[in-house]
Every structure is written in structure tokens, then in C-alpha cells.
Design an enzyme around this catalytic site. Sequence first.
Site, mmCIF file in Angstrom:
data_model
loop_
_atom_site.group_PDB
_atom_site.id
_atom_site.type_symbol
_atom_site.label_atom_id
_atom_site.label_comp_id
_atom_site.label_asym_id
_atom_site.label_seq_id
_atom_site.Cartn_x
_atom_site.Cartn_y
_atom_site.Cartn_z
ATOM 1 N N LYS A 1 6.321 -0.094 2.382
ATOM 2 C CA LYS A 1 7.415 -1.062 2.568
ATOM 3 C C LYS A 1 8.295 -1.120 1.334
ATOM 4 C CE LYS A 1 5.778 -4.374 -0.335
ATOM 5 N NZ LYS A 1 6.414 -4.834 -1.555
ATOM 6 N N VAL B 1 0.015 4.614 -5.943
ATOM 7 C CA VAL B 1 -0.917 3.521 -6.240
ATOM 8 C C VAL B 1 -0.239 2.543 -7.211
ATOM 9 C CG1 VAL B 1 -3.153 2.987 -7.311
ATOM 10 C CG2 VAL B 1 -2.886 5.059 -5.916
ATOM 11 N N GLY C 1 2.444 0.896 -7.002
ATOM 12 C CA GLY C 1 3.854 1.249 -7.171
ATOM 13 C C GLY C 1 4.820 0.210 -6.650
ATOM 14 N N MET D 1 4.951 -0.610 -3.423
ATOM 15 C CA MET D 1 5.316 -0.238 -2.048
ATOM 16 C C MET D 1 4.187 -0.515 -1.072
ATOM 17 S SD MET D 1 7.587 3.097 -2.543
ATOM 18 C CE MET D 1 8.496 2.647 -1.083
ATOM 19 N N ASP E 1 0.413 -8.371 1.825
ATOM 20 C CA ASP E 1 1.295 -7.367 2.426
ATOM 21 C C ASP E 1 0.655 -6.639 3.610
ATOM 22 O OD1 ASP E 1 3.316 -7.878 0.610
ATOM 23 O OD2 ASP E 1 2.681 -6.307 -0.785
HETATM 24 O O1 C5P Z 1 -2.318 -11.163 -1.711
HETATM 25 P P1 C5P Z 1 -2.560 -10.084 -2.709
HETATM 26 O O2 C5P Z 1 -4.019 -9.897 -3.026
HETATM 27 O O3 C5P Z 1 -1.883 -8.799 -2.366
HETATM 28 O O4 C5P Z 1 -1.872 -10.564 -4.048
HETATM 29 C C1 C5P Z 1 -2.119 -9.944 -5.284
HETATM 30 C C2 C5P Z 1 -1.704 -10.887 -6.391
HETATM 31 O O5 C5P Z 1 -0.270 -11.016 -6.393
HETATM 32 C C3 C5P Z 1 -2.211 -12.303 -6.266
HETATM 33 O O6 C5P Z 1 -3.469 -12.438 -6.882
HETATM 34 C C4 C5P Z 1 -1.152 -13.118 -7.003
HETATM 35 O O7 C5P Z 1 -1.347 -13.025 -8.399
HETATM 36 C C5 C5P Z 1 0.120 -12.347 -6.694
HETATM 37 N N1 C5P Z 1 0.873 -12.909 -5.547
HETATM 38 C C6 C5P Z 1 1.518 -14.133 -5.706
HETATM 39 N N2 C5P Z 1 2.248 -14.645 -4.668
HETATM 40 C C7 C5P Z 1 2.350 -13.974 -3.486
HETATM 41 C C8 C5P Z 1 1.692 -12.732 -3.309
HETATM 42 C C9 C5P Z 1 0.960 -12.222 -4.384
HETATM 43 O O8 C5P Z 1 1.457 -14.733 -6.776
HETATM 44 N N3 C5P Z 1 3.073 -14.499 -2.497
#
Ligand code: C5P
Length: 301
Positions: free
Chosen positions: A11, A100, A102, A104, A141
Site C-alpha cells: 500500500k 521490509v 519500508g 509499504m 495495516d
Molecule cells: O498496529 P501495528 O502493530 O502495525 O503498529 C506498529 C506501531 O506503530 C505501534 O506500536 C505504534 O507505535 C505505531 N502506530 C501508531 N498509531 C497507529 C498505527 C501504528 O502509533 N494508528
Amino acid sequence: MPIVTASAPAKVNLWLGVGAPGRDGYHPLATVFHALNLEAKVRAETIEPGAGIRITVEGEGADSVPTDASNLAWRAAEAVSKLANVSADVHLHLIKSIPVAGGMAGGSADAAAALVACDALWNTGLSRSDLIGLGATLGSDVPFALHGGTAIGTGRGDRLTPVLGRGEYHWVLAFAEGGLSTPAVYAELDRLRGEDVASPSIPDGLMSALRAGDPLALGGELGNDLEPAALSLRPNLGLLIEDGLDAGALGAQISGSGPTCVFLAKSREHALDLAARLSGTGNCRTVATASGPAAGARIVG
Ligand code: C5P
């Protein structure tokens, strides 16, 4: 032994508006996701009963991908097996073409493809919305990698509304050396912005550009609140973005939390021309072209 292969798209965020972090540390988003035909593939193969989950990886950045329970694809297989009450004895082979770390959603695409492949392998018959619900427990995501197309994301980016736009868009992706940690980029954004942060929203101009299918208008409407934070951690990315704009990109920005930079082209031919020019600048590791919107995770074999 039965084998199923599934793919899921990378994405870009055409718009990424980020609010102030909540108590859980997550940031409320108002984003427009756009799926590209640069795809992760996962081959799921049944292995002997009691063997558990096994992961192997080939392709882009394979050496840096964990093959244990910290891999999102592993957690995806585990989640489907628990929900469907089947034993998770499966070999997942990840074929990576999305960089990795990146920006995306490469790991999320692996997870989405693993969800779809395991669902089919085990005949669990989960609906797409069941899978999207499971995906949201794995990462913000993952739901969009299942959904595909172009969609507005709110909440953590996991609450999706499809955008009915027109046309196809052609992109150049410039992959920088190394990755950027998503939590580190969000933390840098908080540091740079301080306390007073407005609620994020999506500009009307971006939505009308998508409705009209107008790449020129879309190029002027792209935006990413994480960009200053990614640039603060990796200042050289600014040069790459300037290179793309100098070479005639309609719009240029960091993808998600970076460090991949994305450039909108006028046409497929223009994308190839831009890619050739960018690869000559020496400011990125490698370039690729891709188009969108692309389909969400699906069975391909
Ligand atoms: O949800 P995911 O594990 O992909 O998120 C990775 C990190 O990105 C989270 O631990 C957080 O630090 C940050 N994040 C955030 N707000 C979001 C999505 C991700 O702060 N809406």
C-alpha cells in the site's frame, strides 16, 4: 499434501493524517490507502500432524525476516487455527517483493496473504469481514491488505470505507537503504509536534481528484503527516524527493513511515522514464514501478 498460494498488495497512503496519541499509545488516523500491484505471496502447505508452524522466506530482505512466532504470518496462521479450531500444522513459504520496514506494509501483506491461504487450506469458510476482524488484531495495516483498492482508514487505520474512484495511477517506488521503525517514526512525530495537535481529516480536494480520476490533481493533493518525522530521522530522503519532482513527478512523498519514497507519474511510460532517471541519481538503493488500485489478498494458486 494440500498447498494453497495467496497474494496480497503493498500500500501507499495517498493521505496520512495523524492525530495526538491516545492512552494506548496509538495515533488516531485519517488516511487514504491505495493498493499497488506489487505483491507479497504466501504458499501454505499442510505438514505432518503435530509439526506446528514452520516459516521459510525468499526474496526482498529475506535475511532480516524472523521465522518464529514474532512473524505476523505465523500469528495469522495461529489466529485462523484458533478461530476454526483446527491444528496449525503448516509450512508457510513467504515470497517477498515488498521491502521490509519500508513503509509499504510488507509484513501486513504477508499476514493478509497467510490469513487467506490458511482459511482456504483448512476450509474454514471464514467471511472476508471475519478475516478483516482477525487482521485488525494482528496489525493496523492488515485489514487494508485484505480489502485492497482505495479506501479511507480511520481509527488506527483499521476501520475501512471503500473509495469509489476512477482510473488507474502509475507510480515509481524508490527503496532506500535499510528500513525505518514505525514506532520510532511516530515517536519522532510526537517529539516534533508537541502538545497542540488537531484531529486529522482528509482534504476534499484529494477526494475530488480520486472521483475525477485526475492524476495531475491527485499529485498536488498527496500528503503525509509522518513525512517530517521520517525526514528528521533520515534527512537524505529529502534529496530523493527533490530528485523525483525535478524529474517531472506529479507528486512525491514518503510512503507511510518510510523510508520508501513514492512518485506519481502521468502514465505508465512516464513512470518508466521517471524510474530510469531516479535510478541514475544514486540517492536510493533500487527503484520499481507499480500501478494501483490493485485487488486485496486473494488465492492465486
Ligand atoms: O498496529 P501495528 O502493530 O502495525 O503498529 C506498529 C506501531 O506503530 C505501534 O506500536 C505504534 O507505535 C505505531 N502506530 C501508531 N498509531 C497507529 C498505527 C501504528 O502509533 N494508528
